[in-house]
Design a protein around this motif. Structure first.
Motif, PDB file in Angstrom:
ATOM      1  N   SER A  76       0.820  -1.206   0.000  1.00 36.60           N
ATOM      2  CA  SER A  76       0.000   0.000   0.000  1.00 36.60           C
ATOM      3  C   SER A  76       0.850   1.250   0.000  1.00 36.60           C
ATOM      4  O   SER A  76       0.506   2.257  -0.616  1.00 36.60           O
ATOM      5  N   SER A  79       1.898   2.109  -3.475  1.00 36.86           N
ATOM      6  CA  SER A  79       0.880   2.796  -4.262  1.00 36.86           C
ATOM      7  C   SER A  79       0.669   4.208  -3.768  1.00 36.86           C
ATOM      8  O   SER A  79       0.427   5.125  -4.557  1.00 36.86           O
ATOM      9  N   TYR A 163      -5.458   5.656 -11.991  1.00 35.95           N
ATOM     10  CA  TYR A 163      -4.597   6.565 -11.223  1.00 35.95           C
ATOM     11  C   TYR A 163      -5.420   7.474 -10.322  1.00 35.95           C
ATOM     12  O   TYR A 163      -5.056   7.717  -9.160  1.00 35.95           O
ATOM     13  N   GLY A 166      -6.474   5.522  -7.309  1.00 39.39           N
ATOM     14  CA  GLY A 166      -5.347   5.327  -6.401  1.00 39.39           C
ATOM     15  C   GLY A 166      -5.008   6.572  -5.611  1.00 39.39           C
ATOM     16  O   GLY A 166      -4.757   6.507  -4.396  1.00 39.39           O
TER      17      GLY A 166
END
Length: 344
Positions: A76, A79, A163, A166
Motif C-alpha cells: 500500500s 501505491s 490513477y 489510487g
C-alpha cells in the motif's frame, strides 16, 4: 439581499482558494504520506522483532500474520508513495498526445503539402491542386487520428481512471482514515450508473444553455456555471464515494453550497477553455490537472452554512433520469409478469 450577495462572493472565493491546495501542496503531501508509511512499517517490524525475542519457538503463527501485514503495508505504501510518479506518467502521456498533435499539424502536414505542390506540375489547374491537397489532408488526418491519437487517448483514459482512484484512496486514508464505502456492491453499482446518466444529461443541458438565443454573455455565464459545478462534483465524488454518500445527497450538497462549488470548479473550467484546441487536447489538460483537484477536494471542508438559496440546477436531469428508470422498470415488470402468467 446585500448580505446574501456578499456571503456568496465570500464562499466563491473560499472555494477558489480551496481548489488550489492540491497544486501548492503536492510535494509536501507526497513527503507526509511516505513518512507516515515508513513509520508504520518500522512499528510493525519492531513488533515482529519483539515477538521473536519473547517466544522464539511458538511465534511462527503470529510472526506470519505480522509478516503478512508488513507486506500489505509495504504494497500500500508503494501505491501511496507513487503520487509524484503517477503524476509524472500522467503528464508524460498528456504531453505525448499534445506533442504529436503539434508535430502533425505544425510540421508534418505542411511538409507533405509542400512536397505535393512541388510534385504537381505548374500546368495543373488551381482547383485540381486544391482538391488534391484537401484529399491528402483528409486522408492524413483520418489515419493519424484513427491509428495513433484515439488509441493513445483511450489508453490514457483507462490509465488515468485507475490513477485517479489510487490517488483518492491514498489521500483519503491519509486525511480521514479508512474509507467506509457503500453497504453492498449492488447499491454501489446502481449509484454509479445513476450518477453517470445524470451527469451525461447535465452535459447536454450545459451545451443547450450555451445555444439559447438573445442571451449573449448570460448564456456564457450559465454555461460556465454548469461546467464549474460539474467539475467540482467530479472532484468531490471521490471523497464522498469513500464516505458512502449516495448521489442524491451529493447533488444536494452541490446545489445547497453552489457558490462554494462554483468557485472550486472555476480554475479547471478556465484552464480547459483557455487551452481548448480539440476534444483530445482538452482531455489531456483535464487529465493533467484533475488529480490536484481530487487532493484539494479531499482536504477541503464544505462550509456548514450558505447565504444563498438552493440552486436546483440538477432537477431537470434528475427528473429525466427518474422517468427513464421508472419506465424501464415498469416495462421490465410487465414483461416478467406476462412471462410468468403464460401457459406452459
Amino acid at each position: 439581499m446585500v448580505e446574501a450577495v456578499k456571503g456568496s462572493a465570500q464562499q466563491y472565493l473560499h472555494g477558489l482558494k480551496d481548489s488550489l491546495y492540491g497544486i501548492t501542496h503536492i510535494f509536501q503531501l507526497n513527503k507526509k504520506v511516505n513518512d507516515q508509511n515508513r513509520k508504520k512499517r518500522q512499528r510493525l517490524q519492531d513488533d515482529v522483532q519483539a515477538r521473536r525475542y519473547r517466544n522464539r519457538f511458538e511465534a511462527r503463527r503470529p510472526l506470519h500474520s505480522n509478516s503478512t501485514s508488513i507486506q500489505k503495508t509495504t504494497s500500500s505504501s508503494k501505491s501511496e508513495a507513487g503520487l509524484l510518479r503517477g503524476l509524472g506518467m500522467n503528464t508524460a502521456m498528456s504531453l505525448m498526445i499534445w506533442g504529436s498533435l503539434w508535430m502533425f499539424h505544425g510540421y508534418l502536414t505542411p511538409w507533405i503539402q509542400y512536397r505535393l505542390e512541388k510534385f504537381m506540375s505548374s500546368s495543373t489547374e488551381e482547383d485540381v491542386k486544391e482538391a488534391h491537397l484537401y484529399a491528402t489532408d483528409t486522408i492524413l488526418r483520418l489515419f493519424f487520428y484513427s491509428l495513433w491519437v484515439l488509441p493513445l487517448h483511450f489508453i490514457s483514459k483507462i490509465v488515468n481512471s485507475l490513477y485517479f482512484v489510487g490517488v483518492s484512496s491514498a489521500i483519503y486514508q491519509h486525511y480521514r482514515g479508512q474509507p467506509r464505502g457503500f453497504s453492498s456492491t449492488g447499491r454501489m453499482l446502481a449509484d454509479f450508473i445513476f450518477s453517470s446518466v445524470v451527469q451525461t444529461i447535465f452535459l447536454v443541458q450545459a451545451n443547450l444553455v450555451l445555444e439559447i438565443p438573445y442571451f449573449g454573455h448570460l448564456s456564457s455565464l450559465l454555461y460556465g456555471l454548469h461546467y464549474s459545478l460539474l467539475y467540482a462534483l467530479y472532484a468531490f465524488e471521490y471523497k464522498w464515494f469513500n464516505m458512502g454518500l449516495d448521489f442524491r445527497l451529493r447533488v444536494l450538497l452541490v446545489e445547497t453550497h453552489w457558490p462554494y462549488f462554483c468557485g472550486f470548479g472555476t480554475p479547471l473550467f478556465v484552464c480547459i477553455n483557455l487551452t481548448y484546441y480539440s476534444v483530445v487536447v482538452s482531455g489531456c489538460v483535464f487529465s493533467f490537472l484533475f488529480p490536484f483537484f481530487i487532493i484539494s477536494a479531499i482536504k477541503a471542508e464544505t462550509p456548514p452554512q450558505t447565504p444563498a438559496a438552493r440552486l436546483r440546477i440538477f432537477d431537470v436531469c434528475m427528473l429525466v433520469c427518474d422517468s427513464v428508470c421508472k419506465r424501464y422498470l415498469s416495462s421490465k415488470m410487465t414483461s416478467d409478469g406476462a412471462q410468468s402468467t403464460a401457459p406452459r
